[in-house]
Design an enzyme around this catalytic site. Structure first.
Site, short mmCIF file in Angstrom:
data_model
loop_
_atom_site.label_atom_id
_atom_site.label_comp_id
_atom_site.label_asym_id
_atom_site.label_seq_id
_atom_site.Cartn_x
_atom_site.Cartn_y
_atom_site.Cartn_z
N ARG A 166 0.79 -1.20 0.13
CA ARG A 166 0.17 0.13 0.00
C ARG A 166 0.94 1.24 -0.11
O ARG A 166 0.36 2.39 -0.34
CB ARG A 166 -1.08 0.26 1.25
CG ARG A 166 -2.14 -0.81 0.94
CD ARG A 166 -3.13 -0.89 2.23
NE ARG A 166 -4.59 -1.55 1.63
CZ ARG A 166 -5.27 -1.80 2.66
NH1 ARG A 166 -5.26 -1.52 3.87
NH2 ARG A 166 -6.37 -2.00 2.21
N GLY A 179 -6.65 -6.56 0.52
CA GLY A 179 -6.49 -7.21 1.77
C GLY A 179 -5.68 -8.81 1.64
O GLY A 179 -4.56 -8.64 1.22
N LYS A 221 -15.51 -15.89 5.66
CA LYS A 221 -17.02 -15.92 5.84
C LYS A 221 -17.63 -15.84 4.70
O LYS A 221 -17.54 -14.85 3.89
CB LYS A 221 -17.13 -14.88 6.70
CG LYS A 221 -16.90 -15.27 8.38
CD LYS A 221 -17.30 -13.71 9.00
CE LYS A 221 -17.21 -13.87 10.58
NZ LYS A 221 -17.50 -12.76 11.01
N GLY A 278 -12.22 -4.45 1.45
CA GLY A 278 -13.63 -4.08 1.41
C GLY A 278 -14.13 -2.98 0.41
O GLY A 278 -15.25 -3.11 -0.15
#
Ligand code: 3PG
Ligand code: MG
Length: 397
Positions: free
Chosen positions: A37, A352, A202, A376
């Site tokens: 990043r 991520g 998830k 996200g």
């Protein structure tokens, strides 16, 4: 939406630029484990420096609770930032206090400063508009113009991402422009075959993006911890593997709707515990022992997934296939990542964990079409959600 190019052609020499970056990098203590990043924002910083701007960079790191917390200081980031930039980066030990003020005041043309973690201030993430706007006004006082290059944070309605854009002439940085170009290509009419690979723990985190993408994709490949809820929905026993019981019916419905499009593992690496030294074996998905948990996809599945990817013209991948941070469970993620590098088409890695995995596993970053800096943020874009940081740039006065 105005961009950095507009700012550069208007001329920015001697002007103070408040640059929001997403320097939220993974740390092991104070050691940066992935500086992707920081590297991703360098083109914007370099262009501004060459144009003679006085650059104040602001960022968050981690999730401190609105007060200074030494665990989340940006100081190690300032050190790496300077090394990568090949120029000094002045670090201020507060965000809007006296240290920040004197650091900003001392900037000459082409100089760069980094202020301390935005989230050491309650105003940054506050749900209360007045509190956020008051903090945004303090930040805005450090710039004549605002550039947002924090793609990883554009899905947050935070002071430095959203409110400040209403207070200063606002521009999208190079990274934000590139990310939006790439992601809009994935939501428009991507060249088929279009294969999406999803992993991570998830189903609930990925449900919205699955719903949005299922009609568009030719194949949806599912690995990672989330695959066990799908396997359970097929009537298989998953032992002690990660399971979202409340999502089983949803997964059954997705399987019915997706039909042949959805590709699931046929074997997994089942371990006695969540540990690098745990006993582990490759087992078929119909033979997961009751006392074991699946921590990676197996080798037959890697081949199946590679076959699903072969011939693809567009690929989007988000989420690791297993617990790649532990060596015995890294082969699935590595194998799928390698298969993606062999695709003769446009390949995008979501931010991520999957972006971190590409670098941690030593893959050549240039073998992918684009590695997003937003986990996200890229998912919410693909879900079709409005991104506050982008709306703010588009509606700026
Ligand atoms: C990220 O790492 O996802 C971004 O930097 C945003 O951080 P957040 O999820 O803590 O808002
Ligand atoms: Mg996040």
């Amino acid at each position: 939406m105005k961009t950095l190019d507009d700012l550069l052609s208007a001329g920015v020499k001697g002007r103070r630029v408040l640059l929001r970056a997403d320097l939220n990098v993974p740390l092991d203590g104070s050691t940066i484990t992935d500086d992707g990043r920081i590297r991703a924002v360098l083109p914007t910083v370099i262009a501004l420096r060459e144009a003679g701007a006085r650059i104040t960079v602001v960022s968050h790191l981690g999730r401190p609770k609105g007060a200074p917390d030494p665990k989340y200081t940006l100081e190690p980031v300032a050190v790496r930032f300077a090394a990568l930039l090949g120029a000094p980066v002045a670090f201020a030990a507060d965000t809007v206090g006296p240290a920040a003020q004197s650091t900003v005041d001392a900037l000459g043309d082409g100089d760069v400063a980094l202020l301390e973690n935005l989230r050491f201030n309650v105003g940054e993430t506050s749900k209360d508009t007045d509190t956020r706007q008051a903090f945004a006004a303090q930040l805005a006082a450090f710039g004549d113009v605002y550039v947002d290059d924090a793609f990883g944070a554009v899905h947050r309605k935070h002071a430095s991402v959203f409110d400040v854009a209403a207070l200063l002439p606002a521009y999208a940085g190079k990274l934000v422009v590139r990310e939006l170009d790439v992601l809009s290509a994935l939501t428009g009419t991507p060249t088929s075959p279009y294969v999406v690979v999803l992993g991570g723990s998830k189903v609930s985190d990925k449900l919205a993006v699955i719903n949005a993408l299922l009609p568009k994709v030719d194949r949806l490949v599912i690995g990672g911890g989330m695959c066990f809820t799908f396997l359970k929905a097929q009537g298989l026993e998953v032992g002690k593997s990660l399971l979202e019981a409340e999502m089983i019916d949803t997964c059954a419905d997705l399987l019915a709707r997706g039909g042949d499009k959805i590709v699931l593992p046929t074997d997994v690496v089942a371990a006695s515990a969540f540990a690098a030294d745990a006993d582990h074996d490759v087992v078929g998905v119909d033979a997961i022992p009751a006392d074991r948990l699946g921590l990676d996809i197996g080798p037959a599945t890697v081949n199946t997934f590679a076959a699903a990817l072969a011939g693809a013209k567009t690929v989007f991948w988000n989420g690791p296939m297993g617990v790649f941070e532990l060596a015995p469970f890294a082969a699935g993620t590595l194998g799928v990542a390698e298969a993606i590098t062999k695709v003769d088409g446009f390949t995008v890695v979501g931010g991520g964990d999957s972006a971190a995995a590409v670098r941690a596993l030593g893959l050549d970053e240039s073998a992918f079409g684009h590695i997003s800096t937003g986990g996200g943020a890229s998912l919410e874009y693909l879900e079709g959600k409005e991104l506050p940081g982008i709306s703010a740039l588009s509606s700026e006065a």
